[in-house]
Design a protein around this motif. Structure first.
Motif, PDB file in Angstrom:
ATOM      1  N   ASP A  52      22.873 -46.086 -17.946  1.00 44.57           N
ATOM      2  CA  ASP A  52      23.741 -45.358 -19.021  1.00 44.57           C
ATOM      3  C   ASP A  52      23.605 -44.768 -20.232  1.00 44.57           C
ATOM      4  N   GLU A  53      22.872 -44.673 -20.419  1.00 41.31           N
ATOM      5  CA  GLU A  53      21.906 -43.991 -21.503  1.00 41.31           C
ATOM      6  C   GLU A  53      21.580 -42.732 -21.334  1.00 41.31           C
ATOM      7  N   PHE A  54      21.648 -42.635 -20.135  1.00 45.42           N
ATOM      8  CA  PHE A  54      20.474 -41.100 -20.003  1.00 45.42           C
ATOM      9  C   PHE A  54      21.468 -39.537 -19.785  1.00 45.42           C
ATOM     10  N   TRP A  55      22.167 -39.437 -19.573  1.00 46.50           N
ATOM     11  CA  TRP A  55      23.765 -38.341 -19.544  1.00 46.50           C
ATOM     12  C   TRP A  55      23.935 -38.964 -20.435  1.00 46.50           C
ATOM     13  N   PRO A  56      24.215 -39.630 -20.833  1.00 39.67           N
ATOM     14  CA  PRO A  56      25.037 -39.386 -22.198  1.00 39.67           C
ATOM     15  C   PRO A  56      23.746 -38.466 -23.441  1.00 39.67           C
ATOM     16  N   SER A  57      22.731 -38.874 -22.694  1.00 37.08           N
ATOM     17  CA  SER A  57      21.416 -38.216 -23.876  1.00 37.08           C
ATOM     18  C   SER A  57      20.842 -37.213 -23.676  1.00 37.08           C
ATOM     19  N   LEU A  58      20.982 -36.808 -22.838  1.00 39.38           N
ATOM     20  CA  LEU A  58      21.158 -35.286 -22.583  1.00 39.38           C
ATOM     21  C   LEU A  58      22.231 -34.304 -23.373  1.00 39.38           C
ATOM     22  N   ALA A  59      23.247 -34.889 -23.311  1.00 39.68           N
ATOM     23  CA  ALA A  59      24.919 -34.081 -23.866  1.00 39.68           C
ATOM     24  C   ALA A  59      24.120 -34.245 -25.703  1.00 39.68           C
ATOM     25  N   GLU A  60      23.358 -35.469 -26.151  1.00 36.86           N
ATOM     26  CA  GLU A  60      23.430 -35.294 -27.461  1.00 36.86           C
ATOM     27  C   GLU A  60      22.418 -34.477 -27.610  1.00 36.86           C
ATOM     28  N   TYR A  61      21.667 -33.782 -26.994  1.00 35.99           N
ATOM     29  CA  TYR A  61      20.435 -33.275 -27.116  1.00 35.99           C
ATOM     30  C   TYR A  61      20.291 -31.884 -27.639  1.00 35.99           C
ATOM     31  N   ASP A  62      19.611 -31.950 -28.855  1.00 36.61           N
ATOM     32  CA  ASP A  62      19.917 -30.494 -30.101  1.00 36.61           C
ATOM     33  C   ASP A  62      17.755 -30.059 -29.836  1.00 36.61           C
ATOM     34  N   VAL A  63      18.397 -29.207 -28.934  1.00 35.71           N
ATOM     35  CA  VAL A  63      17.236 -28.839 -28.577  1.00 35.71           C
ATOM     36  C   VAL A  63      16.470 -27.507 -29.942  1.00 35.71           C
ATOM     37  N   GLU A  64      17.655 -26.640 -30.476  1.00 35.81           N
ATOM     38  CA  GLU A  64      17.426 -25.469 -31.677  1.00 35.81           C
ATOM     39  C   GLU A  64      16.183 -26.585 -32.660  1.00 35.81           C
ATOM     40  N   THR A  65      16.953 -28.168 -33.389  1.00 36.04           N
ATOM     41  CA  THR A  65      17.117 -29.324 -34.400  1.00 36.04           C
ATOM     42  C   THR A  65      14.952 -29.580 -33.760  1.00 36.04           C
ATOM     43  N   ALA A  66      15.275 -30.122 -32.643  1.00 29.60           N
ATOM     44  CA  ALA A  66      13.579 -29.970 -32.311  1.00 29.60           C
ATOM     45  C   ALA A  66      13.288 -29.034 -32.395  1.00 29.60           C
ATOM     46  N   THR A  67      13.103 -28.136 -32.074  1.00 28.64           N
ATOM     47  CA  THR A  67      12.586 -26.967 -32.090  1.00 28.64           C
ATOM     48  C   THR A  67      11.929 -26.637 -34.074  1.00 28.64           C
ATOM     49  N   ARG A  68      12.686 -26.660 -34.619  1.00 27.40           N
ATOM     50  CA  ARG A  68      12.444 -26.167 -35.713  1.00 27.40           C
ATOM     51  C   ARG A  68      12.298 -27.658 -36.058  1.00 27.40           C
ATOM     52  N   GLU A  69      12.074 -28.857 -35.808  1.00 25.77           N
ATOM     53  CA  GLU A  69      11.470 -29.330 -36.751  1.00 25.77           C
ATOM     54  C   GLU A  69      10.349 -30.044 -36.507  1.00 25.77           C
ATOM     55  N   LYS A  70      10.137 -29.438 -35.166  1.00 24.07           N
ATOM     56  CA  LYS A  70       7.791 -29.651 -34.940  1.00 24.07           C
ATOM     57  C   LYS A  70       8.407 -30.200 -33.950  1.00 24.07           C
ATOM     58  N   LYS A  71       9.616 -31.645 -33.343  1.00 26.50           N
ATOM     59  CA  LYS A  71       9.404 -32.557 -32.563  1.00 26.50           C
ATOM     60  C   LYS A  71       8.978 -31.976 -31.069  1.00 26.50           C
ATOM     61  N   LEU A  72      10.098 -30.777 -30.559  1.00 28.78           N
ATOM     62  CA  LEU A  72       9.433 -29.680 -29.773  1.00 28.78           C
ATOM     63  C   LEU A  72       8.242 -29.025 -29.885  1.00 28.78           C
ATOM     64  N   LYS A  73       7.015 -29.383 -29.385  1.00 26.35           N
ATOM     65  CA  LYS A  73       6.332 -28.582 -29.658  1.00 26.35           C
ATOM     66  C   LYS A  73       5.392 -27.779 -28.620  1.00 26.35           C
ATOM     67  N   LYS A  74       4.992 -26.843 -29.201  1.00 26.09           N
ATOM     68  CA  LYS A  74       4.547 -25.652 -28.412  1.00 26.09           C
ATOM     69  C   LYS A  74       3.962 -26.260 -26.834  1.00 26.09           C
ATOM     70  N   LYS A  75       2.958 -26.973 -26.781  1.00 24.28           N
ATOM     71  CA  LYS A  75       2.265 -26.902 -25.795  1.00 24.28           C
ATOM     72  C   LYS A  75       3.129 -28.233 -24.497  1.00 24.28           C
ATOM     73  N   ARG A  76       4.230 -29.149 -24.933  1.00 28.70           N
ATOM     74  CA  ARG A  76       5.221 -29.681 -24.546  1.00 28.70           C
ATOM     75  C   ARG A  76       6.053 -28.712 -24.119  1.00 28.70           C
ATOM     76  N   ALA A  77       6.719 -27.569 -24.584  1.00 30.95           N
ATOM     77  CA  ALA A  77       7.394 -26.590 -23.912  1.00 30.95           C
ATOM     78  C   ALA A  77       6.823 -25.926 -22.642  1.00 30.95           C
ATOM     79  N   GLU A  78       5.812 -25.399 -22.980  1.00 32.63           N
ATOM     80  CA  GLU A  78       4.817 -25.203 -22.227  1.00 32.63           C
ATOM     81  C   GLU A  78       4.102 -26.420 -20.724  1.00 32.63           C
ATOM     82  N   GLN A  79       4.268 -27.468 -20.847  1.00 30.32           N
ATOM     83  CA  GLN A  79       4.508 -27.987 -19.309  1.00 30.32           C
ATOM     84  C   GLN A  79       6.012 -27.935 -18.881  1.00 30.32           C
TER      85      GLN A  79
END
Length: 199
Positions: A52-79
């Motif tokens: 039940d948590e999977f689909w709401p997690s997509l809606a709540e995911y903030d990729v801009e914040t994840a990028t700025r805070e380096k949570k989404l790193k370049k290596k992972r983005a390339e993958q």
């Protein structure tokens, strides 16, 4: 597009999923922060999709914040990019299943934001570097101007040290000038030349 539970449940029926389905789901899980090992394990991945948590997690995911805070790193983005390519792009995902297509579009939207944020950060860094270089150049010019002024002052000092022309500069070169000898009262003739004084 909207998804109903029956379409989502379709993913759980695959014992061996189509390449596009598994690639897209791996990309989703990597973006959500799961490790590559967990994302690559189909059995674990399909269980996550069914929670039940999977689909709401997509809606709540903030990729801009994840990028700025380096949570989404370049290596992972390339993958993630590589996995979306492995899925055959949007066409490949659509052929595999409607669920894969929806997840693909979500991933692609995330990557578009990621790319835009990184470009913005690079432009900001370049601008800051240019401003710093301009400031250093300006400091260098000021220092150079001070050195120039000092050289001019030195030249002035040299001019002041030079002896003044005999006779206060009156007369022209080669003309005889008479000066009285203070002791004898006699006049002696001095002649100016290019190389100094001639008696």
């Amino acid at each position: 597009g909207s998804l109903d539970r029956n379409k989502v449940a379709q993913l759980k029926t695959y014992k061996v999923p189509p390449t596009a389905v598994h690639a897209v789901l791996q990309a989703v899980l990597l973006l959500l922060g799961y490790g590559a090992k967990k994302a690559g394990d189909w059995a674990g991945a399909r269980q996550l999709v069914g929670t039940d948590e999977f689909w709401p997690s997509l809606a709540e995911y903030d990729v801009e914040t994840a990028t700025r805070e380096k949570k989404l790193k370049k290596k992972r983005a390339e993958q993630v990019k590589q996995l979306l390519e492995a899925a055959g792009g949007e066409t490949g995902a659509e052929r595999a299943s409607i669920v894969a297509l929806v997840l693909y579009k979500w991933c692609q939207g995330c990557m578009d934001v990621y790319t835009a944020v990184k470009e913005q950060e690079e432009r900001a860094a370049a601008t800051a570097a240019d401003e710093e270089a301009d400031a250093e150049a300006a400091d260098g010019e000021e220092g150079g101007a001070e050195d120039d002024n000092k050289e001019e002052d030195d030249e002035d000092d040299e001019e002041e040290d030079e002896p003044l022309p005999v006779g206060g500069g009156e007369g022209t070169e080669g003309e005889a000038q008479e000066q009285a000898d203070p002791e004898t009262g006699e006049r002696s003739h001095l002649r100016l030349s290019h190389h100094g004084l001639e008696a």
